[in-house]
Design an enzyme around this catalytic site. Structure first.
Site, short mmCIF file in Angstrom:
data_model
loop_
_atom_site.label_atom_id
_atom_site.label_comp_id
_atom_site.label_asym_id
_atom_site.label_seq_id
_atom_site.Cartn_x
_atom_site.Cartn_y
_atom_site.Cartn_z
N ASN A 7 0.88 -1.17 0.00
CA ASN A 7 0.00 0.00 0.00
C ASN A 7 0.91 1.22 0.00
O ASN A 7 1.57 1.51 1.00
CB ASN A 7 -0.92 -0.01 1.23
CG ASN A 7 -1.84 1.21 1.24
OD1 ASN A 7 -1.44 2.30 0.82
ND2 ASN A 7 -3.05 1.05 1.73
N GLU A 34 -3.94 1.84 -2.89
CA GLU A 34 -3.99 3.29 -2.64
C GLU A 34 -3.06 4.05 -3.59
O GLU A 34 -2.29 4.91 -3.16
CB GLU A 34 -3.71 3.63 -1.18
CG GLU A 34 -4.89 3.31 -0.26
CD GLU A 34 -4.90 4.15 1.00
OE1 GLU A 34 -5.49 5.26 0.96
OE2 GLU A 34 -4.34 3.71 2.01
N ASP A 146 -3.93 -4.92 1.12
CA ASP A 146 -4.22 -4.29 2.41
C ASP A 146 -5.60 -4.78 2.84
O ASP A 146 -6.60 -4.33 2.30
CB ASP A 146 -4.17 -2.77 2.26
CG ASP A 146 -4.55 -2.04 3.54
OD1 ASP A 146 -4.89 -2.71 4.54
OD2 ASP A 146 -4.52 -0.79 3.53
N ASN A 148 -6.93 -4.48 5.84
CA ASN A 148 -7.53 -3.65 6.90
C ASN A 148 -8.19 -4.51 7.98
O ASN A 148 -9.21 -4.12 8.58
CB ASN A 148 -8.51 -2.63 6.30
CG ASN A 148 -7.81 -1.31 5.97
OD1 ASN A 148 -6.99 -0.81 6.74
ND2 ASN A 148 -8.13 -0.75 4.82
N ASP A 218 -1.46 -6.16 6.20
CA ASP A 218 -1.13 -6.43 4.79
C ASP A 218 -0.74 -7.90 4.71
O ASP A 218 0.24 -8.33 5.30
CB ASP A 218 0.02 -5.52 4.35
CG ASP A 218 -0.37 -4.06 4.45
OD1 ASP A 218 -0.96 -3.55 3.47
OD2 ASP A 218 -0.14 -3.44 5.52
N ASP A 247 2.67 4.81 5.01
CA ASP A 247 2.44 4.27 6.36
C ASP A 247 2.46 2.73 6.35
O ASP A 247 2.50 2.12 7.42
CB ASP A 247 1.16 4.84 7.00
CG ASP A 247 -0.04 4.87 6.07
OD1 ASP A 247 0.10 4.64 4.85
OD2 ASP A 247 -1.14 5.15 6.57
N HIS A 248 2.47 2.12 5.16
CA HIS A 248 2.60 0.66 5.03
C HIS A 248 3.96 0.31 4.46
O HIS A 248 4.55 1.10 3.72
CB HIS A 248 1.54 0.10 4.08
CG HIS A 248 0.13 0.29 4.51
ND1 HIS A 248 -0.67 -0.73 4.96
CD2 HIS A 248 -0.64 1.41 4.54
CE1 HIS A 248 -1.87 -0.27 5.25
NE2 HIS A 248 -1.88 1.02 5.01
#
Length: 258
Positions: A7, A34, A146, A148, A218, A247-248
Site C-alpha cells: 500500500n 492506494e 491491504d 484492513n 497487509d 504508512d505501510h
DNA sequence: ATGGTGGCATGGCCA
C-alpha cells in the site's frame, strides 16, 4: 516467483520509493494499493523503463489498485468484484505465470457500527462469494493486499487497545477474514512465523513506527495448491524508514515450482 | 488527550 504487496498511499508521491524498492527487492509481481491515480495518469512508462508491465484500476484521491509484472504477461484482467456495484476502485485480478493474482484494498470501515463498517462487511461478503468461484476456476491463487483486518492478537501491538470491538480487529471483521481463509487460503506469513510483534502498518501519528506501535494488516494469502510452493515470506521494513514513507511497508512471498 | 500525521478535488474527507 517473488510476489509482493504494498500500500503506497499515493503513487504520485511514492513512485520514487517504488522504483527504488523494485531495484532493491527484485520482485516478479507487485500488487499496489492506494495508488490514488486515474488510469490515464498511471506511470506505466516509468515502470516499463524499470522492466515492469502494469495494469491498473484507479480513481482520483482515494483507493486505486494495480498489478505489476516483470518478464511475464499479465492476462485475463478483472477489475472490481463481478456483480457488486462499487464506484470505489479496490480490486484488480490477473493471471501471471500461471498464478491467479487477486489484489485487494479492503474497505477500512472507519468505526464499528458506522455506515462505512456496514459497507466493509457487505464488501467482504461479496468478495468471499466471488473468490469461491475464482478459486474453483484458478486453484493456483494468491490473494494479497491491504486487508484492513489484523488476523489475531499476535498481529497488533496492544490487544487491549485493538480488541473485539475495535475497527480492524472486531469480531465480525475477523470472522469475515476467517470465511476467506475457509475457502482454502493460507496466511503465508503464518506458514513460517508463529510469533507476534511483526507489523506491516504503523500510524503516521505519535511516532508509531519508531515505537513499533503497528498492526499486521497487509497479507499474502496462498491457495492450498500453492502452499507447498511457498518457500519464503518477508515483511520488508526498509521502505518505512525512508523519508516521506508510506504508512505501510511491502510484504512478499517467494513461490518455487514443486 | 476526542488529539495526533499525511495525502489530496486545498476544504473537509479519508486513513
Amino acid at each position: 516467483m517473488k510476489i509482493a504487496s504494498w500500500n503506497v498511499n499515493s503513487l504520485n508521491v511514492r513512485l520514487p520509493h517504488l522504483l527504488q524498492w523494485l531495484e532493491r527487492a527484485q520482485p516478479d509481481v507487485v500488487a499496489l494499493q492506494e495508488t490514488k491515480l486515474e488510469d490515464a495518469r498511471f506511470p506505466d512508462t516509468a515502470l516499463a523503463e524499470a522492466g515492469y508491465r502494469s495494469v491498473c484500476s484507479g480513481q482520483k484521491t482515494y483507493n486505486g489498485v494495480a498489478i505489476l509484472a516483470r518478464g511475464r504477461a499479465i492476462e485475463d484482467v478483472q477489475a472490481g468484484i463481478p456483480g457488486f456495484a462499487d464506484e470505489q476502485k479496490r480490486v484488480i485480478a490477473a493471471t501471471v505465470g500461471g498464478v491467479r493474482i487477486v489484489d485487494l484494498y479492503v474497505v477500512n470501515g472507519q468505526a464499528v457500527g458506522s455506515e462505512k463498517y456496514d459497507y466493509k462487511l457487505r464488501w467482504l461478503a461479496a468478495l468471499r462469494d466471488w473468490l469461491a468461484e475464482e478459486i474453483a476456476r484458478h486453484p493456483r491463487m494468491v490473494v494479497l493486499g491491504d486487508f484492513n483486518i489484523a488476523p489475531d492478537d499476535r498481529d497488533v501491538h496492544d490487544p487491549a487497545l485493538w480488541n473485539d470491538e475495535s475497527i480492524l480487529t472486531s469480531t465480525a471483521e475477523r470472522a469475515a477474514l476467517r470465511r476467506l481463509l475457509d475457502l482454502g487460503l493460507h496466511d503465508s506469513y503464518r506458514l513460517f512465523h508463529d510469533e507476534g510483534g511483526a507489523f506491516s502498518w504503523w500510524d503516521y501519528r505519535q511516532a508509531a513506527f519508531r515505537r513499533n506501535l503497528g498492526l499486521r494488516i497487509d497479507l499474502v494469502l496462498v491457495s492450498e495448491a500453492l502452499r507447498a510452493s511457498c518457500k519464503a515470506v518477508a515483511i520488508d521494513h526498509e521502505p518505512r524508514i525512508w523519508e516521506r514513507a508510506s504508512d505501510h511497508t511491502p510484504v512478499w512471498v517467494e513461490l518455487v515450482p514443486v
